[in-house]
Design a protein around this motif. Sequence first.
Motif, PDB file in Angstrom:
ATOM      1  N   ALA A 171      36.994  49.658  26.343  1.00  0.00           N
ATOM      2  CA  ALA A 171      35.886  49.448  27.597  1.00  0.00           C
ATOM      3  C   ALA A 171      35.664  50.768  28.197  1.00  0.00           C
ATOM      4  O   ALA A 171      36.294  51.737  28.290  1.00  0.00           O
ATOM      5  CB  ALA A 171      36.901  48.503  28.495  1.00  0.00           C
ATOM      6  N   THR A 215      38.413  44.080  26.290  1.00  0.00           N
ATOM      7  CA  THR A 215      37.398  43.967  27.261  1.00  0.00           C
ATOM      8  C   THR A 215      37.722  44.142  28.779  1.00  0.00           C
ATOM      9  O   THR A 215      37.305  44.464  29.659  1.00  0.00           O
ATOM     10  CB  THR A 215      36.538  42.637  27.154  1.00  0.00           C
ATOM     11  N   GLU A 216      39.171  43.889  28.949  1.00  0.00           N
ATOM     12  CA  GLU A 216      39.699  43.817  30.172  1.00  0.00           C
ATOM     13  C   GLU A 216      40.145  45.294  30.559  1.00  0.00           C
ATOM     14  O   GLU A 216      41.005  45.735  31.518  1.00  0.00           O
ATOM     15  CB  GLU A 216      41.005  42.897  30.255  1.00  0.00           C
ATOM     16  N   GLY A 217      39.996  46.368  29.566  1.00  0.00           N
ATOM     17  CA  GLY A 217      40.640  47.637  29.705  1.00  0.00           C
ATOM     18  C   GLY A 217      41.785  47.886  29.152  1.00  0.00           C
ATOM     19  O   GLY A 217      42.607  48.898  29.971  1.00  0.00           O
ATOM     20  N   TYR A 254      38.080  52.056  30.498  1.00  0.00           N
ATOM     21  CA  TYR A 254      39.250  52.681  30.090  1.00  0.00           C
ATOM     22  C   TYR A 254      39.119  53.949  29.879  1.00  0.00           C
ATOM     23  O   TYR A 254      39.651  55.155  29.895  1.00  0.00           O
ATOM     24  CB  TYR A 254      39.857  51.773  28.890  1.00  0.00           C
ATOM     25  N   GLU A 275      29.901  42.490  22.241  1.00  0.00           N
ATOM     26  CA  GLU A 275      30.407  43.368  23.359  1.00  0.00           C
ATOM     27  C   GLU A 275      29.912  44.683  23.173  1.00  0.00           C
ATOM     28  O   GLU A 275      29.674  45.355  24.208  1.00  0.00           O
ATOM     29  CB  GLU A 275      31.986  43.318  23.182  1.00  0.00           C
ATOM     30  N   ALA A 309      29.988  46.171  27.121  1.00  0.00           N
ATOM     31  CA  ALA A 309      31.282  45.673  27.436  1.00  0.00           C
ATOM     32  C   ALA A 309      32.346  46.465  26.866  1.00  0.00           C
ATOM     33  O   ALA A 309      33.560  46.713  27.381  1.00  0.00           O
ATOM     34  CB  ALA A 309      31.584  44.276  27.500  1.00  0.00           C
ATOM     35  N   LEU A 310      31.998  46.809  25.589  1.00  0.00           N
ATOM     36  CA  LEU A 310      32.895  47.909  24.849  1.00  0.00           C
ATOM     37  C   LEU A 310      32.307  49.006  24.214  1.00  0.00           C
ATOM     38  O   LEU A 310      31.168  48.820  23.774  1.00  0.00           O
ATOM     39  CB  LEU A 310      33.709  47.182  23.547  1.00  0.00           C
TER      40      LEU A 310
END
Length: 304
Positions: free
Chosen positions: A176, A240-242, A179, A256, A261-262
């Motif tokens: 992500a 995707t949530e890091g 991140y 994504e 998102a990625l």
Amino acid sequence: MDPSTLTRRDLPDLVAFALLAELRSFRRAGTALGVSASALSHRLRRMEAALGVRLLNRSTRSVAPTEAGERLLARLRPALADITAGLAEVAEFRARPAGRLRITAPRSVARMAIAPRLGGFLKAYPDIRVELVGDNALVDIVAQGFDAGVRFDETLPADMVSVRLGRPLRMLVVGAPAYLAEHGVPPTPDDLAGHACLRTRFPSGVIYDWELEKGADVRRVAVDGPLIVDDAQLLVDALTEGAGLGFVAEPLVAAELASGALVAVLEDWCPPFPGWRLYYPSRRQVSPALRAFIEWMRVEAEAT
């Protein structure tokens, strides 16, 4: 021929008797069965001797069932009609694709490559019923009763026939933006040691090492990190949530990547390789249903 001990060897004699009783001619019945009239007469005498009862009255000019023959014929007619109908029903499987198909595929491949193509297939072949089993294990399709399965080329058993299920694939290292902003972009595979790398465990218990390649330089990296999953979609959700970096098939994260998102990193270390193959036993006769499924998936793969 004791009726209580009737065996499959006696069925041709019963069929011959029924045909004789219907046609009332040894010559015509023999022609229909592909035997001589004398051989047919011998078969009938043997049958009557075994039963201990006369079934047909015959003279040089005529053949007619006795009372016992009429009763036997009345029993045989519906039974032979059922057999004929059953054979005709089986023959239809050669003419039109029908019946049940059991297909096994890794869960992510079932979602990405098979499920999206099933709607059109089932509409085109309404007499086929498909059971699609998502399983990440290397399944023995013959032993477990599957008609076909999906694997990478290099893991296919030698006695299988296969067709390409899609274009060549790439495995990508992705993370992500948040991140990467916090932890930085790894410039080489060696730099993965300083990152939270999310890992995948196979059903065998083996944790997948990341396979990276740049020209002749091939690396198998035993990464480490805070999370291990056994499902590709769970991995994508965590990425995707890091939660860290992951190594995933490009089609699985296409949306994504397109949305941002990625983000892919180390792309020059991620060359394409032969993708998934749909495979089936080479020594087994391919049913019309399986043949239709294989052809449908092949055409769909070539179109994408």
